[in-house]
Design a protein around this motif. Structure first.
Motif, PDB file in Angstrom:
ATOM      1  N   SER A  54       0.807  -1.215   0.000  1.00 21.43           N
ATOM      2  CA  SER A  54       0.000   0.000   0.000  1.00 21.43           C
ATOM      3  C   SER A  54       0.845   1.273   0.000  1.00 21.43           C
ATOM      4  O   SER A  54       0.303   2.375  -0.025  1.00 21.43           O
ATOM      5  CB  SER A  54      -0.941   0.000   1.215  1.00 21.43           C
ATOM      6  OG  SER A  54      -0.215  -0.084   2.416  1.00 21.43           O
ATOM      7  N   LEU A  55       2.172   1.130   0.006  1.00 18.26           N
ATOM      8  CA  LEU A  55       3.057   2.293  -0.028  1.00 18.26           C
ATOM      9  C   LEU A  55       3.349   2.712  -1.465  1.00 18.26           C
ATOM     10  O   LEU A  55       3.408   1.881  -2.364  1.00 18.26           O
ATOM     11  CB  LEU A  55       4.414   1.974   0.620  1.00 18.26           C
ATOM     12  CG  LEU A  55       4.493   1.605   2.083  1.00 18.26           C
ATOM     13  CD1 LEU A  55       5.942   1.364   2.458  1.00 18.26           C
ATOM     14  CD2 LEU A  55       3.903   2.688   2.951  1.00 18.26           C
ATOM     15  N   SER A  81      -4.173  10.549   2.159  1.00 18.24           N
ATOM     16  CA  SER A  81      -2.860   9.946   2.364  1.00 18.24           C
ATOM     17  C   SER A  81      -1.989  10.852   3.219  1.00 18.24           C
ATOM     18  O   SER A  81      -2.230  12.052   3.337  1.00 18.24           O
ATOM     19  CB  SER A  81      -2.162   9.696   1.022  1.00 18.24           C
ATOM     20  OG  SER A  81      -2.904   8.802   0.217  1.00 18.24           O
ATOM     21  N   ILE A 132       1.478   7.110   2.074  1.00 19.79           N
ATOM     22  CA  ILE A 132       0.821   6.039   2.832  1.00 19.79           C
ATOM     23  C   ILE A 132      -0.660   6.378   2.968  1.00 19.79           C
ATOM     24  O   ILE A 132      -0.990   7.489   3.407  1.00 19.79           O
ATOM     25  CB  ILE A 132       1.429   5.896   4.234  1.00 19.79           C
ATOM     26  CG1 ILE A 132       2.949   5.741   4.156  1.00 19.79           C
ATOM     27  CG2 ILE A 132       0.803   4.740   4.996  1.00 19.79           C
ATOM     28  CD1 ILE A 132       3.627   5.934   5.495  1.00 19.79           C
ATOM     29  N   SER A 136      -4.361   3.279   6.496  1.00 17.79           N
ATOM     30  CA  SER A 136      -3.404   2.231   6.842  1.00 17.79           C
ATOM     31  C   SER A 136      -2.614   2.575   8.101  1.00 17.79           C
ATOM     32  O   SER A 136      -2.168   1.687   8.829  1.00 17.79           O
ATOM     33  CB  SER A 136      -2.435   1.991   5.686  1.00 17.79           C
ATOM     34  OG  SER A 136      -3.111   1.497   4.552  1.00 17.79           O
ATOM     35  N   LEU A 137      -2.430   3.870   8.361  1.00 25.06           N
ATOM     36  CA  LEU A 137      -1.723   4.263   9.580  1.00 25.06           C
ATOM     37  C   LEU A 137      -2.574   4.020  10.819  1.00 25.06           C
ATOM     38  O   LEU A 137      -2.057   3.739  11.893  1.00 25.06           O
ATOM     39  CB  LEU A 137      -1.332   5.741   9.516  1.00 25.06           C
ATOM     40  CG  LEU A 137      -0.038   6.075   8.787  1.00 25.06           C
ATOM     41  CD1 LEU A 137       0.116   7.583   8.674  1.00 25.06           C
ATOM     42  CD2 LEU A 137       1.167   5.468   9.482  1.00 25.06           C
ATOM     43  N   SER A 185       5.903  -3.772   3.179  1.00 22.51           N
ATOM     44  CA  SER A 185       4.943  -2.671   3.269  1.00 22.51           C
ATOM     45  C   SER A 185       4.483  -2.436   4.706  1.00 22.51           C
ATOM     46  O   SER A 185       4.574  -1.313   5.223  1.00 22.51           O
ATOM     47  CB  SER A 185       3.738  -2.956   2.367  1.00 22.51           C
ATOM     48  OG  SER A 185       2.726  -1.983   2.551  1.00 22.51           O
ATOM     49  N   ILE A 189       5.093   0.788   7.346  1.00 23.32           N
ATOM     50  CA  ILE A 189       4.018   1.590   7.941  1.00 23.32           C
ATOM     51  C   ILE A 189       4.175   1.638   9.456  1.00 23.32           C
ATOM     52  O   ILE A 189       3.982   2.685  10.087  1.00 23.32           O
ATOM     53  CB  ILE A 189       2.646   1.022   7.540  1.00 23.32           C
ATOM     54  CG1 ILE A 189       2.410   1.230   6.040  1.00 23.32           C
ATOM     55  CG2 ILE A 189       1.517   1.674   8.346  1.00 23.32           C
ATOM     56  CD1 ILE A 189       1.179   0.539   5.496  1.00 23.32           C
TER      57      ILE A 189
END
Length: 336
Positions: A54-55, A81, A132, A136-137, A185, A189
């Motif tokens: 996802s990066l 993002s 990112i 996702s973070l 990935s 993250i």
């Protein structure tokens, strides 16, 4: 979902088409921004863009003197993002949320795509940018706003580690494109998340930082225990020596619903596992159970509601048509 690298050089584009083509490439592959190039020479842009899970890793050298994500652009349909910017050479200025960070080689800064920002460098923007997805973070929006456009302290062990790690990653796009590279990935993250949490006290008044820190500690505890199907608000509250009511209030101040956040994180874990080649023969029910889902039918409905496909359809598409799956995720940014 996998890993791939695209290289480009504006010198390979016919001069008559160069300005328009470069702007379109940057808008489509990095982020839509308004860009200023020196009028006397036009755009000069060289670099590589790599997708790793996802990066998106962007290593660009350009003569652009200013890149601005305006109020209008910040409201576009791009998936929200966070950018981690690593200054490669020279010095630059990053402006967001009424803060300014002056960067020199090796310095790190974060900025969000969902809010206006400006990058300025009279000698040309020379940054490695790691993009990112905000989702996702898994960090509260107020925390990201606190840390944006704050220079992340050189000499701090986590900042030094992150700078060396991402500099090396960007310098070797040939390694990023190797089979299995997407496995880095998630650890990447996690490193960015650690970078943010260890620098929060630099970005906020003490009281705000302590409050945000409690919220982050709660979320990290929950993240570490997502696979426990019996995880409860009472258990989380006890671990942090607060009442359940205070737990909910702390999370609500960050715009977080505990039950919804747990479900989203578990679904993301299942989604990522379903895409892994090494788990292709693992039963879907076993993967769901591993992430704390005890009711297979409820899991299937939640997965389809989140991603628009059944778990089985997602798994097949991840292995047979990863490009199509990536496009699908882009069409449903709030679900990714």
């Amino acid at each position: 979902m996998g890993a791939m690298t695209i290289r480009f050089d504006s010198g390979q584009i016919p001069a008559v088409d160069r300005d328009t083509a470069v702007r379109e490439i940057i808008s489509a592959s990095i982020v839509p921004v308004e860009i200023d190039f020196p009028a006397h020479e036009g755009p000069v842009v060289r670099g590589a863009i790599s997708d790793v899970g996802s990066l998106r890793v962007c290593s660009i050298k350009s003569n652009a003197t200013k890149a601005e994500r305006t109020e209008r652009l910040a409201r576009d349909a791009m998936e929200p993002s966070v950018f981690l910017g690593l200054q490669v050479s020279g010095s630059s200025l990053v402006v967001q949320n009424e803060r300014e960070a002056v960067l020199r080689p090796g310095d790190l800064v974060l900025y969000e795509s969902a809010a206006p920002y400006t990058l300025v460098d009279a000698d040309g923007i020379q940054q490695v940018q790691i993009r990112i997805p905000t989702a996702s973070l898994g960090l509260p929006g107020d925390v990201l706003r606190m840390i944006s456009a704050v220079k992340l302290s050189p000499g701090h062990p986590v900042a030094d580690l992150a700078a060396a790690y991402f500099r090396r990653m960007a310098a070797r796009p040939d390694l990023i494109s190797q089979p299995g590279a997407q496995a880095i990935s998630q650890p990447s993250i996690e490193l960015v998340r650690a970078l943010i949490t260890t620098h929060l006290d630099l970005a906020a008044p003490q009281g705000d930082a302590m409050h945000a820190s409690l919220r982050l500690r709660i979320l990290e505890y929950v993240r570490a225990n997502l696979r426990d199907p019996d995880l409860t608000a009472a258990q989380i509250a006890v671990e942090h020596h607060i009442s359940v009511r205070h737990l909910y209030n702390v999370l609500a101040e960050g715009g977080i619903s505990l039950g919804g956040w747990i479900r989203e994180q578990r679904l993301e874990g299942c989604r990522d596992d379903l895409a892994r080649a090494g788990l292709f023969t693992t039963p879907i029910g076993a993967i769901a159970k591993r992430w704390g889902f005890t009711d297979p039918s409820s899991f299937g409905r939640s997965f389809r509601a989140a991603y628009g496909l059944s778990p089985r359809e997602w798994r097949i598409m991840a292995h047979q048509d990863p490009a199509g799956l990536a496009e699908l995720r882009g069409q449903n940014p709030s679900r990714s």
